[in-house]
Design a protein around this motif. Structure first.
Motif, PDB file in Angstrom:
ATOM      1  N   VAL A  27       0.975  -1.314   0.109  1.00 40.01           N
ATOM      2  CA  VAL A  27      -0.144   0.237  -0.037  1.00 40.01           C
ATOM      3  C   VAL A  27       0.790   1.257   0.005  1.00 40.01           C
ATOM      4  CG1 VAL A  27      -1.589   1.236   1.390  1.00 40.01           C
ATOM      5  CG2 VAL A  27      -1.890  -1.081   1.155  1.00 40.01           C
ATOM      6  N   PHE A  28       1.759   1.040   0.933  1.00 42.31           N
ATOM      7  CA  PHE A  28       2.688   2.368   0.889  1.00 42.31           C
ATOM      8  C   PHE A  28       3.438   2.556  -0.489  1.00 42.31           C
ATOM      9  CE2 PHE A  28       7.318   3.586   1.783  1.00 42.31           C
ATOM     10  CZ  PHE A  28       7.020   5.068   2.412  1.00 42.31           C
ATOM     11  N   LEU A  29       3.875   1.611  -1.184  1.00 43.32           N
ATOM     12  CA  LEU A  29       4.381   1.792  -2.615  1.00 43.32           C
ATOM     13  C   LEU A  29       3.395   2.395  -3.286  1.00 43.32           C
ATOM     14  CD1 LEU A  29       6.799  -1.406  -2.847  1.00 43.32           C
ATOM     15  CD2 LEU A  29       7.472   0.906  -2.838  1.00 43.32           C
ATOM     16  N   ALA A  30       2.261   1.607  -3.324  1.00 38.21           N
ATOM     17  CA  ALA A  30       1.241   2.163  -4.387  1.00 38.21           C
ATOM     18  C   ALA A  30       0.889   3.757  -4.193  1.00 38.21           C
ATOM     19  CB  ALA A  30      -0.042   1.299  -4.360  1.00 38.21           C
ATOM     20  N   VAL A  31       0.827   4.050  -3.090  1.00 41.66           N
ATOM     21  CA  VAL A  31       0.432   5.391  -2.646  1.00 41.66           C
ATOM     22  C   VAL A  31       1.510   6.129  -3.254  1.00 41.66           C
ATOM     23  CG1 VAL A  31       0.139   7.311  -0.842  1.00 41.66           C
ATOM     24  CG2 VAL A  31      -0.981   5.174  -0.711  1.00 41.66           C
ATOM     25  N   ILE A  32       2.830   6.070  -2.980  1.00 42.25           N
ATOM     26  CA  ILE A  32       3.867   6.655  -3.481  1.00 42.25           C
ATOM     27  C   ILE A  32       3.848   6.782  -5.077  1.00 42.25           C
ATOM     28  CG2 ILE A  32       6.453   6.805  -3.507  1.00 42.25           C
ATOM     29  CD1 ILE A  32       6.537   6.283  -0.601  1.00 42.25           C
ATOM     30  N   MET A  33       3.934   5.711  -5.674  1.00 46.94           N
ATOM     31  CA  MET A  33       4.086   5.557  -6.984  1.00 46.94           C
ATOM     32  C   MET A  33       2.898   6.367  -7.807  1.00 46.94           C
ATOM     33  SD  MET A  33       6.556   3.622  -7.734  1.00 46.94           S
ATOM     34  CE  MET A  33       6.361   2.924  -9.606  1.00 46.94           C
ATOM     35  N   SER A  34       1.785   6.227  -6.983  1.00 48.47           N
ATOM     36  CA  SER A  34       0.521   7.330  -7.733  1.00 48.47           C
ATOM     37  C   SER A  34       0.692   8.533  -7.684  1.00 48.47           C
ATOM     38  CB  SER A  34      -0.864   6.866  -7.363  1.00 48.47           C
ATOM     39  OG  SER A  34      -0.716   6.703  -5.833  1.00 48.47           O
ATOM     40  N   GLU A  35       1.507   9.001  -6.675  1.00 41.69           N
ATOM     41  CA  GLU A  35       1.813  10.503  -6.417  1.00 41.69           C
ATOM     42  C   GLU A  35       2.728  11.036  -7.401  1.00 41.69           C
ATOM     43  OE1 GLU A  35       0.373  12.820  -4.248  1.00 41.69           O
ATOM     44  OE2 GLU A  35      -1.221  11.181  -3.680  1.00 41.69           O
ATOM     45  N   VAL A  59      -2.330  -4.062  -7.721  1.00 38.45           N
ATOM     46  CA  VAL A  59      -3.522  -3.923  -7.470  1.00 38.45           C
ATOM     47  C   VAL A  59      -4.187  -2.770  -6.855  1.00 38.45           C
ATOM     48  CG1 VAL A  59      -5.221  -5.430  -6.173  1.00 38.45           C
ATOM     49  CG2 VAL A  59      -3.576  -6.429  -7.331  1.00 38.45           C
ATOM     50  N   TYR A  60      -3.333  -2.319  -5.570  1.00 46.64           N
ATOM     51  CA  TYR A  60      -3.590  -1.127  -5.074  1.00 46.64           C
ATOM     52  C   TYR A  60      -3.613   0.269  -5.976  1.00 46.64           C
ATOM     53  CZ  TYR A  60      -3.273  -4.298  -1.330  1.00 46.64           C
ATOM     54  OH  TYR A  60      -3.402  -5.460  -0.361  1.00 46.64           O
ATOM     55  N   MET A  61      -2.405   0.267  -6.685  1.00 50.62           N
ATOM     56  CA  MET A  61      -2.399   1.231  -7.730  1.00 50.62           C
ATOM     57  C   MET A  61      -3.542   1.441  -8.750  1.00 50.62           C
ATOM     58  SD  MET A  61       1.536   1.550  -9.041  1.00 50.62           S
ATOM     59  CE  MET A  61       1.030   2.996 -10.109  1.00 50.62           C
ATOM     60  N   ALA A  62      -3.968   0.286  -9.100  1.00 50.80           N
ATOM     61  CA  ALA A  62      -5.205   0.230  -9.943  1.00 50.80           C
ATOM     62  C   ALA A  62      -6.453   0.744  -9.241  1.00 50.80           C
ATOM     63  CB  ALA A  62      -5.746  -1.304 -10.510  1.00 50.80           C
TER      64      ALA A  62
END
Lengths: 318, 297
Positions: A107-115, A194-197
C-alpha cells in the motif's frame, strides 16, 4: 392404429425430452469442457478420495482402495509428537507476518507511485520493482548465498561498520527476519499494482476540490486515497488470511533444504510433509498431517469469507 | 501579504514531499535491481580475486572461466534444454485446455454452468494433500521417472480459467451470436472468434503459466530418481543445499569451496531464464491482465 399413434407419441416425447436436455442441446459447448474435466478428476478429485489414507494402515501394494483402516492411529502419532505445535505455530506466525508486512509495504509503495508525476520514471521504477516477482525462489536462494555466507556481502558490510558477523546458515533466529525482508523484496512491488489500480480508479475531481480547499498532498493521501482504497485492502487481506494455513514451501525449502539447524523457526506444515515424503515415508501419517492442514485451511477460508461478507459485502467470494 | 507567505510556505513543503516520494520510489527500485546486478557482474569476476577481495561493485579482475565451465557442464546444459521443452509444451497444452473450459463456461448459454463452476472452484478451496497426490501420480498413473510427469499434472489451471472466463464474459454477445447464425460450431467459434479477440488476456495467462513451468522443482524431487532428468531449478536447490549445509556441519573450508563461487553465481543468473528478459516488453499485458482478474476478485 391407435397403438401406432401412441408409439409415435411417446417417441416424440422422448425426442422432445432429449432436445430439452441441455447436455444434448449444447453438446458442442459442453465437449469443450472435457479435457479440463479429465485433468481435474485425475489430479484433483482422485487425490481427494485418497484422503482415506489418513485413516488407513497404508499398504503400498494394495493402494488406498484396499488398505485396512486403523481409525485415528495416524493422527495420534503426529499430535503426540509435539512437532505439530511447532510446525503449526511456525506456519501461522510466518504467514501472519508476511500478510501484515506485505500489505503495509504494498500500500505504501502504491500510494507513493501514484503520486509521482513523471510517467517515464514511474514506468521504469515499476518495471524494476516487479522484476523480482518473476524469479524463482530457488534462484533467490542461490543469490542469497552470495549475500548471507560468512564472507558474503552482508557480513562484509557488518564488519565494515565494526559489528559481529552473523552465521546465517546455522542461526535459526534470524531467518524470520530474513524471510520477511526477502518476501517484501520479491513481491511488494508486484502486489502494489492491485492497489495502484484501485487508486487510479478514484475520481480526480475529489482531489481537485480538496486542493482548492487548501489540503496538502499528505493530507489528501490520508483523507482521500487511503479511505477510498480501504475495501481493496480488506479484500486482499481477507483472501490472504484464507490461505494462512498453507506454508510457503516454495520459498522455504530452497533456502533451508535439509539443514536441520534452521528447522526450529522455519519448519512449516508443508515442508514437514515434503521432507517426510522424500525420506522414509509412512504414507498414512503424512496423509493425516495433510488432512489436518486441508481441514484447517478450509475452515479459515470459510471464516475469512464470512468476515468479508460482514465488513466488505461486495468483496465476498461466495 | 499573509496569504502569499502561506502559499510560498506550502509550495516549499509540497516540493519536499515530492522529492521524498521520488527518492523512496527510486531507492526501492534500485534495491530490487541491485542483487541482480551484483550477482551478474560478480559472475564475470576472477575466482581467486573474488574470494580474496570479496564482492565489489566493479570487480578488479574479470574472467570468463565461470561461464565457460557452465556451458561445458553437461548436467546443466541438459537440464536447461529439458526445462525449455517442458515450459514450451506445457504452456501450450495448459493454455489450450484452460481457454477451452473458460470459453465453455463464459456467457449464459450453458444451463449447468454453475455446477461446473462449483466443481472447478472447490479444488481451489480444498485439496487431497501432497501425500494422496503423490500416491495417485506414482502408483495409479505410474508416472515416476516419466517425463510426462512434468506436464500432465499442470495441464489445467483453475485460477487462470476464471481469469479468462471473466475476460470472455466481456466480449459482446452479438459477435458470438452472429457467428453461430452463420453456422459456425462451438469449437469453430472458440478458436476462430473468441480466442483471437482475447490476445492480451491469453498473453497474460501464457506468461503466468510459462513462469510457473519454468520455476517448477518439486516434481523432480518427488518423482524423478535419475539426476539426468532433473529440471534446472531443482539442480539449483541441490546446489544451495550442499553449499549451505557443508558450511554448517563444520567440514573443512576447502571442501565447501569445491563449487567455485563464480560458477554458482553464473548458474544463478542462467537459471533466471529467458522469460525475465521478455518481461519488460510484456509488462503492460501483465498489468492489464491482473486488472481484469482483479475486477471479480
Amino acid at each position: 392404429m391407435e397403438d401406432k399413434n401412441n408409439a409415435t407419441g411417446t417417441r416424440g416425447v422422448c425426442v422432445n425430452r432429449l432436445k430439452k436436455n441441455d447436455f444434448v442441446k449444447n453438446a458442442g459447448r459442453y465437449s469443450l469442457l472435457l479435457p479440463s474435466l479429465v485433468f481435474m478428476i485425475v489430479f484433483a478429485y482422485l487425490p481427494m478420495f485418497g484422503i482415506v489414507m489418513a485413516f488407513q494402515d497404508y499398504d503400498p501394494i494394495a493402494g488406498f482402495f484396499a488398505s485396512d483402516f486403523n481409525g485415528f492411529a495416524n493422527f495420534r502419532f503426529f499430535f503426540a509428537s509435539g512437532e505439530w505445535m511447532q510446525v503449526t505455530l511456525n506456519t501461522l506466525y510466518l504467514n501472519a507476518l508476511f500478510i501484515l508486512t506485505g500489505m503495509l509495504m504494498s500500500v505504501f509503495l502504491a500510494v507513493i507511485m501514484s503520486e509521482l508525476q513523471s510517467k517515464a520514471f514511474t514506468r521504469v521504477s515499476q518495471t524494476l520493482m516487479t522484476l523480482p516477482n518473476f524469479v524463482s525462489w530457488a534462484t533467490v536462494a542461490m543469490f542469497s548465498v552470495a549475500f548471507l555466507k560468512a564472507d558474503g556481502i552482508i557480513n562484509s558490510a557488518i564488519k565494515l561498520v565494526g559489528g559481529t558477523p552473523i552465521d546465517f546458515y546455522s542461526n535459526p533466529d534470524v531467518w524470520v527476519e530474513v524471510f520477511v525482508i526477502l518476501r517484501i523484496w520479491k513481491s511488494a512491488g508486484w502486489n502494489s499494482i492491485v492497489y495502484m489500480a484501485a487508486i487510479l480508479g478514484i475520481d480526480k475531481s475529489i482531489y481537485e476540490a480538496a486542493t482548492i480547499d487548501g489540503a496538502s498532498r499528505v493530507r489528501c493521501i490520508f483523507s482521500i486515497t487511503l479511505p477510498l482504497i480501504k475495501n481493496t485492502v480488506v479484500l486482499m487481506t481477507i483472501m490472504n488470511i484464507g490461505s494462512i494455513f498453507k506454508g510457503d514451501f516454495g520459498m522455504i525449502y530452497p533456502f533451508v533444504g535439509n539443514n536441520t539447524e534452521l528447522l526450529y523457526t522455519t519448519d512449516v506444515i508443508d515442508t514437514y510433509v515434503l521432507r517426510a515424503l522424500s525420506t522414509f515415508p509412512n504414507y498414512g501419517e503424512t496423509a493425516a498431517v495433510g488432512l489436518y492442514q486441508s481441514v484447517m485451511g478450509f475452515v479459515f477460508v470459510i471464516v475469512s469469507n464470512a468476515l468479508a461478507k460482514r465488513y466488505a459485502p461486495e468483496s465476498a467470494v461466495f | 501579504m499573509e496569504k502569499t507567505r502561506n502559499k510560498i510556505k506550502t509550495g516549499k513543503g509540497e516540493l519536499a514531499v515530492k522529492i521524498v516520494m521520488y527518492v523512496i520510489a527510486g531507492a526501492f527500485a534500485i534495491l530490487c535491481l541491485y542483487p541482480f546486478f551484483q550477482v551478474l557482474i560478480s559472475s564475470f569476476a576472477d575466482e581467486v580475486t573474488l574470494v580474496r577481495e570479496g564482492y565489489k561493485l566493479i570487480p578488479s579482475k574479470f574472467s570468463l572461466s565461470a561461464w565457460r565451465t557452465l556451458f561445458a557442464d553437461q548436467t546443466i546444459v541438459r537440464a536447461y534444454g529439458l526445462t525449455i521443452g517442458t515450459t514450451v509444451i506445457g504452456t501450450a497444452l495448459c493454455v489450450l485446455v484452460t481457454a477451452m473450459a473458460a470459453y465453455a463456461l463464459s456467457g449464459k448459454k450453458l444451463k449447468y454452468r454453475n455446477f461446473f463452476n462449483f466443481i472447478y472452484y472447490l479444488t481451489m478451496l480444498f485439496s487431497g494433500g501432497l501425500t494422496a497426490y503423490y500416491i495417485v501420480v506414482s502408483k495409479y498413473l505410474n508416472l515416476s521417472d516419466n517425463l510426462l510427469v512434468y506436464i500432465l499434472p499442470f495441464s489445467f489451471n483453475v485460477w487462470n480459467m476464471f481469469l479468462l472466463r471473466n475476460f470472455f464474459n466481456d466480449i459482446p454477445e452479438e459477435i458470438i451470436e452472429s457467428a453461430v447464425l452463420e453456422g459456425a460450431g462451438e469449437w469453430c467459434t472458440a478458436f476462430r472468434i473468441v480466442l483471437p479477440l482475447s490476445l492480451p488476456a491469453l498473453a497474460t495467462v501464457s506468461l503466468f503459466t510459462a513462469v510457473s513451468f519454468w520455476n517448477e522443482w518439486m516434481t523432480s524431487m518427488l518423482f524423478i530418481h535419475d539426476e539426468k532428468y532433473y529440471l534446472l531449478q531443482y539442480i539449483i536447490i541441490e546446489m544451495v543445499d550442499s553449499i549451505s549445509n557443508k558450511n554448517v556441519s563444520g567440514a573443512p573450508a576447502g571442501e565447501s569451496q569445491q563449487i567455485a563461487v563464480t560458477f554458482q553465481l553464473a548458474t544463478a543468473i542462467a537459471t533466471i531464464g529467458p522469460i525475465v528478459l521478455l518481461y519488460p516488453f510484456l509488462q503492460k499485458y501483465f498489468v492489464a491482465g491482473l486488472r481484469v482478474g482483479g475486477v471479480k476478485g
